[in-house]
Design an enzyme around this catalytic site. Structure first.
Site, PDB file in Angstrom:
ATOM      1  N   ASP A   7      15.915  19.876   4.719  1.00  0.00           N
ATOM      2  CA  ASP A   7      15.978  19.837   3.243  1.00  0.00           C
ATOM      3  C   ASP A   7      17.432  19.860   2.760  1.00  0.00           C
ATOM      4  O   ASP A   7      17.741  20.442   1.718  1.00  0.00           O
ATOM      5  CB  ASP A   7      15.243  21.050   2.640  1.00  0.00           C
ATOM      6  CG  ASP A   7      13.895  21.279   3.273  1.00  0.00           C
ATOM      7  OD1 ASP A   7      13.510  22.454   3.466  1.00  0.00           O
ATOM      8  OD2 ASP A   7      13.231  20.290   3.600  1.00  0.00           O
ATOM      9  N   ASN A  24      -1.382  18.702  -3.664  1.00  0.00           N
ATOM     10  CA  ASN A  24      -0.539  19.851  -3.335  1.00  0.00           C
ATOM     11  C   ASN A  24       0.634  19.939  -4.303  1.00  0.00           C
ATOM     12  O   ASN A  24       1.050  21.021  -4.700  1.00  0.00           O
ATOM     13  CB  ASN A  24      -0.038  19.736  -1.897  1.00  0.00           C
ATOM     14  CG  ASN A  24      -1.178  19.830  -0.915  1.00  0.00           C
ATOM     15  OD1 ASN A  24      -1.741  18.796  -0.544  1.00  0.00           O
ATOM     16  ND2 ASN A  24      -1.565  21.023  -0.518  1.00  0.00           N
ATOM     17  N   GLU A  59       7.306  15.582  -3.304  1.00  0.00           N
ATOM     18  CA  GLU A  59       8.227  16.718  -3.413  1.00  0.00           C
ATOM     19  C   GLU A  59       9.654  16.247  -3.181  1.00  0.00           C
ATOM     20  O   GLU A  59       9.911  15.058  -2.963  1.00  0.00           O
ATOM     21  CB  GLU A  59       7.873  17.780  -2.370  1.00  0.00           C
ATOM     22  CG  GLU A  59       8.015  17.309  -0.930  1.00  0.00           C
ATOM     23  CD  GLU A  59       7.535  18.333   0.079  1.00  0.00           C
ATOM     24  OE1 GLU A  59       6.871  19.323  -0.291  1.00  0.00           O
ATOM     25  OE2 GLU A  59       7.837  18.142   1.273  1.00  0.00           O
ATOM     26  N   HIS A 117      13.218  14.506   2.584  1.00  0.00           N
ATOM     27  CA  HIS A 117      13.906  15.545   1.817  1.00  0.00           C
ATOM     28  C   HIS A 117      15.390  15.220   1.699  1.00  0.00           C
ATOM     29  O   HIS A 117      16.250  15.916   2.229  1.00  0.00           O
ATOM     30  CB  HIS A 117      13.705  16.938   2.377  1.00  0.00           C
ATOM     31  CG  HIS A 117      13.881  17.976   1.293  1.00  0.00           C
ATOM     32  ND1 HIS A 117      12.880  18.832   0.890  1.00  0.00           N
ATOM     33  CD2 HIS A 117      14.940  18.251   0.499  1.00  0.00           C
ATOM     34  CE1 HIS A 117      13.336  19.600  -0.098  1.00  0.00           C
ATOM     35  NE2 HIS A 117      14.579  19.271  -0.343  1.00  0.00           N
ATOM     36  N   ARG A 169      14.109  19.964  12.359  1.00  0.00           N
ATOM     37  CA  ARG A 169      14.398  18.950  11.348  1.00  0.00           C
ATOM     38  C   ARG A 169      15.904  19.040  11.081  1.00  0.00           C
ATOM     39  O   ARG A 169      16.371  19.931  10.375  1.00  0.00           O
ATOM     40  CB  ARG A 169      13.606  19.224  10.056  1.00  0.00           C
ATOM     41  CG  ARG A 169      12.102  19.062  10.186  1.00  0.00           C
ATOM     42  CD  ARG A 169      11.404  19.397   8.873  1.00  0.00           C
ATOM     43  NE  ARG A 169      11.497  20.831   8.586  1.00  0.00           N
ATOM     44  CZ  ARG A 169      11.112  21.377   7.438  1.00  0.00           C
ATOM     45  NH1 ARG A 169      10.613  20.600   6.456  1.00  0.00           N
ATOM     46  NH2 ARG A 169      11.223  22.684   7.226  1.00  0.00           N
ATOM     47  N   HIS A 204      21.088  -9.319  14.180  1.00  0.00           N
ATOM     48  CA  HIS A 204      20.297  -9.932  15.265  1.00  0.00           C
ATOM     49  C   HIS A 204      18.887 -10.158  14.762  1.00  0.00           C
ATOM     50  O   HIS A 204      18.460  -9.544  13.778  1.00  0.00           O
ATOM     51  CB  HIS A 204      20.289  -9.021  16.491  1.00  0.00           C
ATOM     52  CG  HIS A 204      19.401  -7.820  16.339  1.00  0.00           C
ATOM     53  ND1 HIS A 204      18.060  -7.825  16.656  1.00  0.00           N
ATOM     54  CD2 HIS A 204      19.646  -6.582  15.833  1.00  0.00           C
ATOM     55  CE1 HIS A 204      17.523  -6.636  16.404  1.00  0.00           C
ATOM     56  NE2 HIS A 204      18.469  -5.858  15.889  1.00  0.00           N
ATOM     57  N   HIS A 233      32.571 -16.547  13.575  1.00  0.00           N
ATOM     58  CA  HIS A 233      31.349 -17.310  13.263  1.00  0.00           C
ATOM     59  C   HIS A 233      31.711 -18.719  12.826  1.00  0.00           C
ATOM     60  O   HIS A 233      32.766 -18.962  12.219  1.00  0.00           O
ATOM     61  CB  HIS A 233      30.530 -16.580  12.202  1.00  0.00           C
ATOM     62  CG  HIS A 233      31.046 -16.754  10.795  1.00  0.00           C
ATOM     63  ND1 HIS A 233      30.436 -17.565   9.874  1.00  0.00           N
ATOM     64  CD2 HIS A 233      32.131 -16.231  10.168  1.00  0.00           C
ATOM     65  CE1 HIS A 233      31.109 -17.534   8.718  1.00  0.00           C
ATOM     66  NE2 HIS A 233      32.153 -16.726   8.883  1.00  0.00           N
TER      67      HIS A 233
HETATM   68  O1  AHR Z   1      11.155  22.971   4.426  1.00  0.00           O
HETATM   69  C1  AHR Z   1      10.401  23.868   3.629  1.00  0.00           C
HETATM   70  C2  AHR Z   1       9.592  23.100   2.603  1.00  0.00           C
HETATM   71  O2  AHR Z   1       8.774  22.142   3.301  1.00  0.00           O
HETATM   72  C3  AHR Z   1      10.434  22.304   1.625  1.00  0.00           C
HETATM   73  O3  AHR Z   1      10.714  23.017   0.447  1.00  0.00           O
HETATM   74  C4  AHR Z   1       9.567  21.108   1.352  1.00  0.00           C
HETATM   75  O4  AHR Z   1      10.285  19.973   0.903  1.00  0.00           O
HETATM   76  C5  AHR Z   1       8.925  20.845   2.716  1.00  0.00           C
HETATM   77  O5  AHR Z   1       7.699  20.267   2.586  1.00  0.00           O
END
Ligand code: AHR
Length: 476
Positions: A49, A191, A228, A292, A325, A367, A455
């Site tokens: 994030d 959600n 989100e 994110h 991540r 390519h 080229h």
């Molecule tokens: O990484 C924690 C939460 O998980 C973040 O706030 C959201 O963007 C993700 O889904």
């Protein structure tokens, strides 16, 4: 008495991560054609994030979620590449109990009316589904330097509903400071959706928000129905809000909303949504669940995309608790119509480049599978990494065919081949990267045995050069 859990990301759909081991996390050497200033992906390990921005003080600031989800951190560096090893300061820890004692997610640092404020999402630590009672809060710094000042709790964002809300960002457009965030809205079975409104104070809205987006397209509702992590970008007379969708595993991806920069941003009809995701998992480059994101510029002022992604697809358990991540960075390019072309995640290693011949800025070295050419088209096929070779030479590898090399054939033609381990192959794929022959910046590639990469129309050849501009490549 059954207590129905508050609808949250984890109660909406029971998703069990598939079992599998994470891949080894190799870190290739920096290529000879790159300098210390060339960022190497992953840029920062285990910072999800991530928000990176370049402040007017010339520093890059990076914050993000830590695997423990228990604290707010900040690091800064004079260069993007320096963020990899920059010292990190803990600004604030979650509390011992109460609504701020559990998960701490997705912080963002903003300078609001001259005061450093960090927004973040937080929940209680009571266990069960209550830990996903996530709300948006802020801490503020008491001085001009966010790395040395004292940070203390400012308060809770006054959201329009008392429901799951997170991933806030803030931006100024046409003199108005806006707040954009993700929230579950009562009566909408998702959600989280995206909302926007101008701020009256750092924690209160100046008016009823506009609902910008609800996850409804197939690529937005894989695992969870999620929109989100909004992030704002204004370029080429338009404004863009990128966002993340679906579960946080390999199905996580970026979507894009756009509007005319002169439109009323508070009118839902001003915004249009890309019907397809703009940035997705790439098996070719080995990056899974890219998302994110935030936007910034490199030291030369060129747009770059910051995002997180894993090195492997299979995750054991809930993806939310897989720590890998990593923060990643790559250049952001634009189509002729001014809209961003996110391309594909570039994969581990030095940030790649694109090479456009000085005599035609509309085309690039690219390519199309097995053959090389100079032409237009999608970004993905035109990004090359410079692999270090003997005696300071480099070879050129497409990011989406990383085991291939640009190779000189006997007749001066150029093709993409896999290394065969022979000395001859090494000779035919080794180039000295030198200053542009046309002496107007850029780079040229001198082949071992003589001649330069250049080229002739769409054809890429190696040999004696007639026009210096055809052998001079502007690097972007
Ligand atoms: O990484 C924690 C939460 O998980 C973040 O706030 C959201 O963007 C993700 O889904």
């Amino acid at each position: 008495m059954s207590i129905l859990p508050t609808l949250t990301r984890r109660a909406f759909v029971a998703v069990a991560g598939t079992v599998g081991a994470g891949a080894a996390l190799g870190r290739p050497l920096a290529a000879a054609g790159t300098s210390d200033a060339t960022p190497i992906n992953p840029l920062v390990r285990q910072r999800a994030d991530a928000q990176v921005f370049r402040h007017t003080d010339g520093f890059y600031y990076l914050t993000g979620s830590v695997p423990e989800y228990d604290r707010l951190v900040l690091r800064r560096s004079r260069t993007l590449a320096g963020l990899t090893t920059a010292p990190e300061r803990v600004l604030w820890h979650h509390l011992a109990n109460g609504p701020l004692s559990g998960f701490i997610w997705a912080p963002e640092l903003h300078l609001v009316d001259g005061r450093w404020i960090m927004y973040f999402a937080a929940g209680p630590s009571g266990g069960g589904e209550d830990v996903f009672r996530i709300r948006t809060w802020a801490v503020a710094c008491d001085g001009p330097d966010p790395m040395t000042g004292k940070w203390s709790l400012l308060g809770q964002f006054q959201a329009p509903w008392d429901s799951f809300n997170l991933d806030s960002t803030s931006f100024v457009h046409r003199g108005t400071r806006y707040f954009c965030w993700a929230q579950r809205e009562p009566g909408i079975e998702t959600n989280s959706n995206l909302y926007l409104a101008p701020l009256a104070t750092p924690l209160t809205l100046a008016r009823k928000p506009v609902r910008l987006s609800v996850p409804a397209l197939d690529w937005e509702i894989r695992g969870y129905k999620v929109n989100e992590a909004p992030s704002f970008l204004a370029r080429n007379g338009r404004v863009f809000i990128s966002y993340s969708a679906s579960a946080t595993d390999a199905r996580y991806c970026l979507g894009l909303l756009s509007a005319n920069a002169d439109a009323d941003l508070m009118e839902a009809a001003s915004w249009s949504k890309s019907p397809v995701p703009v940035f997705v998992t790439s098996e070719a480059t080995g990056v899974y669940g890219p998302g994110h994101n935030s936007f910034t510029v490199d030291e030369a002022g060129r747009d770059v995309l910051i995002y997180h992604g894993r090195d492997y697809r299979e995750i054991s358990g809930d993806p939310l608790f897989d720590p890998n991540r990593h923060t990643r960075v790559q250049r952001l390019y634009y189509r002729p119509d001014g809209t961003p072309d996110f391309g594909i995640p570039v994969g581990n290693g030095p940030m790649p480049d694109r090479f456009s011949p000085l005599d035609d800025a509309t085309v690039f070295l690219r390519h199309d599978g097995g053959s090389l050419l100079v032409g237009g088209g999608a970004v993905a096929g035109s990004q090359f990494r410079q692999i270090p070779g003997a005696a300071g030479t480099v070879s050129l590898a497409p990011i989406d065919l990383p085991d291939h090399r640009l190779c000189r054939a006997q007749d001066g033609a150029v093709s993409l081949l896999k290394p065969d381990g022979s000395r001859d192959f090494a000779d035919r794929t080794s180039f000295r990267r030198v200053a542009g022959l046309a002496d107007r910046g850029g780079a040229s590639f001198a082949a071992r045995g003589g001649g330069y990469l250049h080229h002739i129309g769409p054809r890429l050849v190696i040999g004696r050069v007639s026009g210096l501009a055809s052998a001079t490549f502007l690097v972007s």
